[in-house]
Design a protein around this motif. Structure first.
Motif, PDB file in Angstrom:
ATOM      1  N   LEU A 168       0.599  -1.312   0.183  1.00 18.10           N
ATOM      2  CA  LEU A 168      -0.303  -0.143   0.146  1.00 18.10           C
ATOM      3  C   LEU A 168       1.172   0.686  -0.029  1.00 18.10           C
ATOM      4  CD1 LEU A 168      -2.803  -1.169   2.581  1.00 18.10           C
ATOM      5  CD2 LEU A 168      -2.888  -1.197  -0.236  1.00 18.10           C
ATOM      6  N   SER A 169       0.792   2.432  -0.285  1.00 18.90           N
ATOM      7  CA  SER A 169       1.219   3.552  -0.683  1.00 18.90           C
ATOM      8  C   SER A 169       1.522   4.741   0.663  1.00 18.90           C
ATOM      9  CB  SER A 169       0.666   4.390  -1.951  1.00 18.90           C
ATOM     10  OG  SER A 169       1.179   5.341  -2.314  1.00 18.90           O
ATOM     11  N   LEU A 170       2.553   4.139   0.700  1.00 17.64           N
ATOM     12  CA  LEU A 170       3.030   5.075   2.155  1.00 17.64           C
ATOM     13  C   LEU A 170       2.490   6.946   1.952  1.00 17.64           C
ATOM     14  CD1 LEU A 170       3.259   4.191   5.120  1.00 17.64           C
ATOM     15  CD2 LEU A 170       5.801   5.212   4.627  1.00 17.64           C
ATOM     16  N   THR A 171       2.838   7.259   1.048  1.00 12.07           N
ATOM     17  CA  THR A 171       3.221   8.440   0.673  1.00 12.07           C
ATOM     18  C   THR A 171       1.406   8.596   0.038  1.00 12.07           C
ATOM     19  OG1 THR A 171       4.390   8.151  -0.995  1.00 12.07           O
ATOM     20  CG2 THR A 171       3.514  10.098  -1.624  1.00 12.07           C
ATOM     21  N   GLN A 172       0.354   8.241  -0.520  1.00 10.14           N
ATOM     22  CA  GLN A 172      -1.087   8.408   0.153  1.00 10.14           C
ATOM     23  C   GLN A 172      -1.606   8.108   1.509  1.00 10.14           C
ATOM     24  OE1 GLN A 172      -3.165   5.162  -2.138  1.00 10.14           O
ATOM     25  NE2 GLN A 172      -2.957   7.032  -4.343  1.00 10.14           N
ATOM     26  N   ALA A 173      -0.924   7.301   2.453  1.00  7.76           N
ATOM     27  CA  ALA A 173      -1.657   7.447   3.277  1.00  7.76           C
ATOM     28  C   ALA A 173      -0.790   9.284   4.265  1.00  7.76           C
ATOM     29  CB  ALA A 173      -0.294   6.850   4.045  1.00  7.76           C
ATOM     30  N   ALA A 174       0.240   9.487   4.829  1.00  2.45           N
ATOM     31  CA  ALA A 174       0.696  11.085   4.421  1.00  2.45           C
ATOM     32  C   ALA A 174      -0.171  11.484   4.390  1.00  2.45           C
ATOM     33  CB  ALA A 174       2.340  10.839   4.326  1.00  2.45           C
ATOM     34  N   ASP A 175       0.039  11.992   2.818  1.00  3.43           N
ATOM     35  CA  ASP A 175      -1.416  13.014   2.438  1.00  3.43           C
ATOM     36  C   ASP A 175      -2.947  12.682   3.011  1.00  3.43           C
ATOM     37  OD1 ASP A 175      -1.710  15.153   0.556  1.00  3.43           O
ATOM     38  OD2 ASP A 175      -3.127  13.795  -0.866  1.00  3.43           O
ATOM     39  N   LEU A 176      -3.323  11.283   3.052  1.00  6.01           N
ATOM     40  CA  LEU A 176      -4.402  11.055   3.756  1.00  6.01           C
ATOM     41  C   LEU A 176      -4.469  11.624   5.072  1.00  6.01           C
ATOM     42  CD1 LEU A 176      -6.989  10.122   3.245  1.00  6.01           C
ATOM     43  CD2 LEU A 176      -6.574   8.042   4.178  1.00  6.01           C
ATOM     44  N   MET A 177      -3.822  11.279   5.629  1.00 11.19           N
ATOM     45  CA  MET A 177      -2.993  12.028   7.215  1.00 11.19           C
ATOM     46  C   MET A 177      -2.946  13.727   7.046  1.00 11.19           C
ATOM     47  SD  MET A 177      -3.377   9.402   9.185  1.00 11.19           S
ATOM     48  CE  MET A 177      -3.774  10.516  11.153  1.00 11.19           C
ATOM     49  N   ASP A 178      -2.565  14.182   6.375  1.00 13.51           N
ATOM     50  CA  ASP A 178      -2.621  15.719   6.123  1.00 13.51           C
ATOM     51  C   ASP A 178      -4.078  15.945   5.778  1.00 13.51           C
ATOM     52  OD1 ASP A 178      -1.275  18.378   5.869  1.00 13.51           O
ATOM     53  OD2 ASP A 178      -1.982  17.932   3.791  1.00 13.51           O
ATOM     54  N   LYS A 179      -4.800  15.428   5.296  1.00 16.22           N
ATOM     55  CA  LYS A 179      -5.821  16.147   4.977  1.00 16.22           C
ATOM     56  C   LYS A 179      -7.462  15.763   6.150  1.00 16.22           C
ATOM     57  CE  LYS A 179      -4.775  17.032   0.553  1.00 16.22           C
ATOM     58  NZ  LYS A 179      -3.382  17.115   0.889  1.00 16.22           N
ATOM     59  N   LEU A 180      -7.169  14.639   6.964  1.00 17.60           N
ATOM     60  CA  LEU A 180      -7.614  14.298   8.109  1.00 17.60           C
ATOM     61  C   LEU A 180      -6.845  15.989   8.993  1.00 17.60           C
ATOM     62  CD1 LEU A 180      -7.843  10.711   8.575  1.00 17.60           C
ATOM     63  CD2 LEU A 180      -9.937  12.246   8.754  1.00 17.60           C
ATOM     64  N   ASN A 181      -6.515  16.362   8.903  1.00 16.97           N
ATOM     65  CA  ASN A 181      -5.557  17.535   9.376  1.00 16.97           C
ATOM     66  C   ASN A 181      -6.479  18.463   9.490  1.00 16.97           C
ATOM     67  OD1 ASN A 181      -4.030  18.577  11.942  1.00 16.97           O
ATOM     68  ND2 ASN A 181      -2.614  19.144  10.486  1.00 16.97           N
ATOM     69  N   THR A 182      -6.438  18.952   8.147  1.00 16.08           N
ATOM     70  CA  THR A 182      -6.332  20.353   7.828  1.00 16.08           C
ATOM     71  C   THR A 182      -8.216  20.640   7.951  1.00 16.08           C
ATOM     72  OG1 THR A 182      -6.260  19.416   5.570  1.00 16.08           O
ATOM     73  CG2 THR A 182      -4.579  20.495   6.776  1.00 16.08           C
ATOM     74  N   VAL A 183      -8.802  19.228   7.491  1.00 15.59           N
ATOM     75  CA  VAL A 183      -9.910  19.139   7.139  1.00 15.59           C
ATOM     76  C   VAL A 183     -11.091  19.473   8.552  1.00 15.59           C
ATOM     77  CG1 VAL A 183     -12.688  19.241   5.756  1.00 15.59           C
ATOM     78  CG2 VAL A 183     -10.503  18.058   5.420  1.00 15.59           C
ATOM     79  N   LEU A 184     -10.466  18.998   9.874  1.00 16.48           N
ATOM     80  CA  LEU A 184     -11.216  18.717  10.439  1.00 16.48           C
ATOM     81  C   LEU A 184     -10.453  18.800  11.857  1.00 16.48           C
ATOM     82  CD1 LEU A 184     -12.569  14.495   9.982  1.00 16.48           C
ATOM     83  CD2 LEU A 184     -13.649  17.064   9.948  1.00 16.48           C
ATOM     84  N   SER A 185     -11.556  18.874  13.221  1.00 14.87           N
ATOM     85  CA  SER A 185     -10.601  19.365  13.975  1.00 14.87           C
ATOM     86  C   SER A 185     -10.744  19.006  14.994  1.00 14.87           C
ATOM     87  CB  SER A 185     -10.971  21.517  14.066  1.00 14.87           C
ATOM     88  OG  SER A 185     -12.725  21.477  14.594  1.00 14.87           O
TER      89      SER A 185
END
Length: 966
Positions: A673-690
């Motif tokens: 599985l793509s670790l790069t995609q996983a990191a990007d997904l964590m970034d989006k979880l961080n910026t959209v929600l609080s």
């Protein structure tokens, strides 16, 4: 028909005839009308009218003449609408209208009515009576009237309102269902400072909110307000109970006349001796099946394998024996078997049990049904049809005449069974599961290991079959600790093997259901169980199953078919989940029937879909192109779901948080599985929600991704993960931990992603500002603005300008600060988005420091409306704290205190720093309102929070305010 007259005194004096408002004339004429209405139909003598309308020094030369003129004019208005209502009685007058015609009559009677209602209808109904009465209060009573009677009525009605409010808030406290009670009580204490009842409600609500020091501060402020008098005994007793943290202060949560001859069948299976719980279900089924009916009653129980459908049905049927004196029939329809029972055969058995000779049982299906129904026509018989496969199998077995009842159990939802009353049987509640363990294992052993007993019930998924197997094994080994069984059952790989006793096994029960699936259903069942999530929706399921996630209708039908077979559950529309034991069974089947490579392949497709969708959500939430928001280049093959509004985007991200976290965890373990995609997904979880809890989970998983990236030699991915972790820690108020992560991210991407460098500089800018290092903050802020501008990333530049502007202002560079903040808000403006809301919030912060409080408040309100729409709770609380500070600086201390109370519960759930800011603002306002003891409690709590988070500048402000109180 005479139009109905209505009058309102709770506000300006007004009247209506039907729906048309009446012209009640000049103020003195309304004064006369008000005196008559206040008399509630009683006669008012002329001297009382005169005394009520004028003070002694203000009377006209002929007051009686003036009164008669007003009466004549009122009669033209009122009596002209129908039958006379304004009567002359002796030397006085009476206004005869129904009790319901005048708002004050029901208003003044509400307290007595509520007390009467409470004795019969309970506290909730009593509160409704009080709320209905309080809703009548439109404004100051008899507004615009100044005569002696109007003044007296106004004083009396204000007292009635206070009493109603006191009673209603006491009921609120008793029922415990009003989260904002502390704030409302606090506002009313300002309005009615002498009310000890309101102060008592405020103390209790604050205590229940975890704010014991403030509750005690309210009592101290009450003592000071009363000066030489002492608080009442009720308030003193509440104070004593709060001091000792009294636990009791917490919130509690007939037979047919014709009888047939012939045998009386009694074919029900034996009821189990240790039947436990299910009282509500038994009572519901008994109510459905008991008594006379004009038609045959059919009740169907459905649920997963092992949930106790048959046990419940047999227990209920045996309880109803007296209601069905002509007997009970039973058949196991074997619906879960490969070869269910044939209805033709079951009918033959029933006919013989009802007295038909074997030689007289017809061969034809049609004839058997007809004879069966004729045999039951004058009987009251209860039929239990167990383990039905379908409605078609059951339908011929339903009697044709009233008096009989049918109870059906099935793993499938029998939607085709016309007229049936359905009951979905779920697993046992925790207390019933423990009660069952006590019945089988023994109370002594369960009580000796209460924690292990609770964990055992949980490991069995509260499934009665699993509970019975585990308990029976323990009962057979008296010396075996419960904790030993728990240890085995918590290992999913062997859990089902352990839930086996003799010929009884949970896995065997599930096998029967699995064997009935089609190839498409069985693959979906196995693959969906790979997800370690509480639930999932059709789009993600479609992506995982190689189906179309953009039109998931077919996937939803597939999922619903598994729900109908009780292999999936759905407690709300569009969301599906597995029972724990069913998931363990499905995963075992996945390992047995699907290759690891196939499982990784489908998970990669889901990860790709979620990353693409999260990017779209982030872009819409921040009103920016996805490319500008991607901090490193991450290719995807999926286009992802599209969102029309920022709220839709944040709602989807919030709904799918557990699934996205599970995918990240899997990517850290699975090299496929793509670790790069996983990191990007964590970034989006961080910026959209609080939210503190969410951010803490983001930081934890970002650490896992960073570690996996370091092991795989991917500095670019590690840089993103370190940044995400640092940013999440900062927003969770862990400023000291955040700094090294952000610094390390900058080092790792020194020659890499410029967008990532700009973001890291921006968070470091905010971090330096919290510590009061404004020069360092400006350096990072200007670097972030410069990089974003070079990239042409307007939203990023606007956000950076907003943070930079605040630091300029803290340095005293107010002109530069205002220019930067206004430019930042302009760049992030446009359609509604999180970025626009943040830009408005940053602008409001700077405008406040520039001394433009009115404009700052307007911008803060604009930001708040957006944050609420988008459910960005951290910034919502931050904006509330900012508004409270602006109100306080403008001298509006009651308004500031009310604002802090409004946002305090949200801040307590969101951020210690925000809670501290609100407590500081509340303490400052309470001091000006003369509530010094409570003010001190608030400021001391704020100081403690600031010191714990290392916020030196904020802590110093709190110390200064405390020193001023000394």
């Amino acid at each position: 028909m005479t139009p109905e007259l209505r009058f309102a005194l709770l506000g300006p004096v007004r009247g209506w005839s039907g729906g048309a408002e009446l012209d009640l004339g000049r103020p003195q004429q309304r004064e006369v009308l008000a005196v008559l209405l206040a008399a509630a139909g009683r006669t008012v003598a002329m001297p009382l009218l005169v005394d009520g309308v004028w003070d002694e020094g203000d009377r006209p030369a002929r007051p009686e003449h003036a009164i008669r003129t007003h009466i004549w004019r009122l009669r033209r208005v009122l009596d002209g609408r129908g039958a006379p209502v304004l009567e002359t009685v002796g030397d006085g007058y009476a206004l005869r209208v129904p009790e319901s015609a005048v708002d004050t009559w029901s208003f003044e009677a509400a307290l007595t009515t509520a007390e009467e209602v409470r004795t019969t209808g309970g506290a909730e109904r009593a509160r409704e009576v009080l709320e209905e009465a309080l809703a009548l209060w439109a404004a100051e009573p008899l507004a615009g009237l100044h005569g002696p009677a109007a003044r007296a009525s106004r004083t009396r009605l204000c007292g009635v309102r206070q009493a109603l409010l006191e009673a209603r808030l006491e009921l609120d406290a008793e029922l415990g269902d009003r989260p904002g009670l502390a704030a409302e009580a606090g506002a009313l204490v300002v309005e009615y400072p002498a009310s000890q009842r309101l102060r008592g409600v405020q103390m209790l609500a604050l205590y229940r909110s975890g704010r014991q020091a403030e509750a005690l501060g309210v009592f101290e402020d009450t003592r000071r307000f009363l000066a030489t008098a002492r608080p009442g005994e009720a308030l003193q007793e509440l104070h004593r109970r709060i001091l000792r943290s009294d636990p009791s202060l917490r919130l509690p949560g007939a037979v047919h006349g014709i009888r047939a001859t012939g045998p009386r069948p009694a074919a029900l299976p034996r009821d189990i001796d240790d039947f436990t719980g299910r009282r509500e279900q038994v009572e519901t089924l008994a109510a459905m099946l008991n008594g006379d009916a004009v038609a045959v009653v059919v009740s169907a129980i459905n649920g997963m394998a092992g949930v106790g459908k048959t046990t419940l049905a047999v227990h209920t049927a045996r309880r109803l024996g007296a209601s069905y004196p002509d007997g009970q029939l039973y058949a196991d329809l074997r619906g879960a078997d490969r070869d269910p029972a044939e209805t033709h055969f079951v009918l033959g058995t029933f006919l013989r049990e009802l007295g038909t000779a074997a030689s007289d049982v017809p061969d034809s299906m049609t004839e058997r049904v007809a004879l069966f129904r004729s045999s039951l026509a004058k009987r009251r018989v209860l039929l239990l049809l167990d383990n039905a496969a379908s409605g078609d199998q059951v339908r011929p077995l339903i009697p044709g005449a009233a008096g009989c009842a049918v109870l059906v159990t099935s793993r499938a939802w029998l939607t085709g069974l016309e007229g049936a009353r359905h009951m979905r049987l779920d697993v046992m509640p925790p207390e019933e599961a423990l009660a069952l363990l006590r019945r089988i294992i023994g109370a002594r052993r369960v009580d000796a290991e209460p924690r292990a007993a609770a964990e055992l019930a949980d490991a069995c998924g509260a499934l009665p079959l699993a509970l019975r197997i585990a308990a029976s094994r323990l009962a057979a080994e008296p010396g075996r600790p419960l904790a030993d069984m728990v240890r085995l059952l918590t290992d999913e790989r062997i859990r089902l093997d352990e839930l086996r006793s003799g010929d009884t096994a949970v896995e065997a029960a599930f096998d029967l259901s699995y064997a009935k699936l089609t190839g498409e259903q069985s693959r979906a069942f196995r693959v969906l169980a790979v997800l370690d999530v509480p639930d999932f929706g059709p789009p993600c399921a479609a992506a995982l199953l190689d189906r179309d996630p953009y039109d998931p209708h077919d996937t939803e039908e597939l999922l619903e078919s598994l729900v109908d077979l009780s292999l999936l559950e759905s407690r709300r529309p569009g969301r599906y989940h597995f029972h724990d034991l069913v998931r363990a069974f499905a995963r075992a089947r996945n390992i047995r029937e699907d290759t690891p490579g196939e499982t990784t392949r489908v998970l990669a497709g889901l990860l790709d879909f979620c990353v693409a969708t999260a990017r779209n959500a982030d872009a819409v939430a921040h009103s920016v192109e996805p490319a500008e928001r991607s901090l490193i280049d991450v290719p995807t093959t999926s286009t992802g779901l599209a969102f029309s509004t920022a709220q839709d985007a944040t709602d989807w991200m919030r709904e799918e948080v557990p699934l996205q976290r599970a995918l990240v965890d899997r990517a850290c373990q699975d090299d496929g599985l793509s670790l790069t995609q996983a990191a990007d997904l964590m970034d989006k979880l961080n910026t959209v929600l609080s939210g503190i809890t969410h951010l803490s989970a983001v930081a934890e998983r970002a650490e896992r991704v960073a570690g996996a990236a370091a092991r795989r030699g991917r500095p670019d991915v590690e840089a993103l993960a370190r940044y995400v972790r640092g940013n999440a820690l900062w927003h969770a108020n862990s400023y000291t931990e955040a700094e090294p992560e952000l610094t390390r991210a900058l080092e790792l991407c020194a020659g890499g992603s410029a967008r990532l460098r700009a973001s890291a500089h921006l968070t470091l800018c905010a971090n330096a500002r919290v510590h009061g290092h404004f020069e360092e903050a400006v350096g990072h802020g200007e670097a972030s603005v410069r990089i974003s501008r070079e990239l042409g990333a307007q939203i990023a530049e606007g956000t950076a300008l907003g943070e930079l502007a605040f630091n300029y202002a803290r340095q005293g560079r107010l002109a530069e600060a205002r220019t930067a903040a206004e430019r930042g808000a302009e760049l992030v403006g446009g359609r509604e988005s999180v970025s626009k809301a943040i830009g408005l919030y940053y602008l409001a912060r700077v405008l406040r420091l520039c001394g433009d409080g009115d404009t700052a408040l307007d911008r803060a309100r604009d930001a708040l409306a957006l944050f609420r729409t988008l459910r960005v709770t951290a910034f919502e609380a931050a904006t509330g704290a900012l508004m409270a500070e602006i109100h306080a600086e403008a001298g509006h201390h009651a308004l500031a205190a009310g604002t802090t109370e409004e946002f305090m519960p949200l801040a307590r759930r969101t951020s210690g720093m925000l809670e501290g800011a609100l407590l500081r603002a509340l303490g400052r306002s309470l001091r000006h309102l003369g509530q010094d003891a409570r003010a001190r409690a608030c400021l001391e709590a704020a100081l403690d929070l600031f010191e714990r988070h290392g916020a030196t500048a904020d802590a110093e402000q709190a110390r200064t305010l405390l020193a001023d109180l000394a």
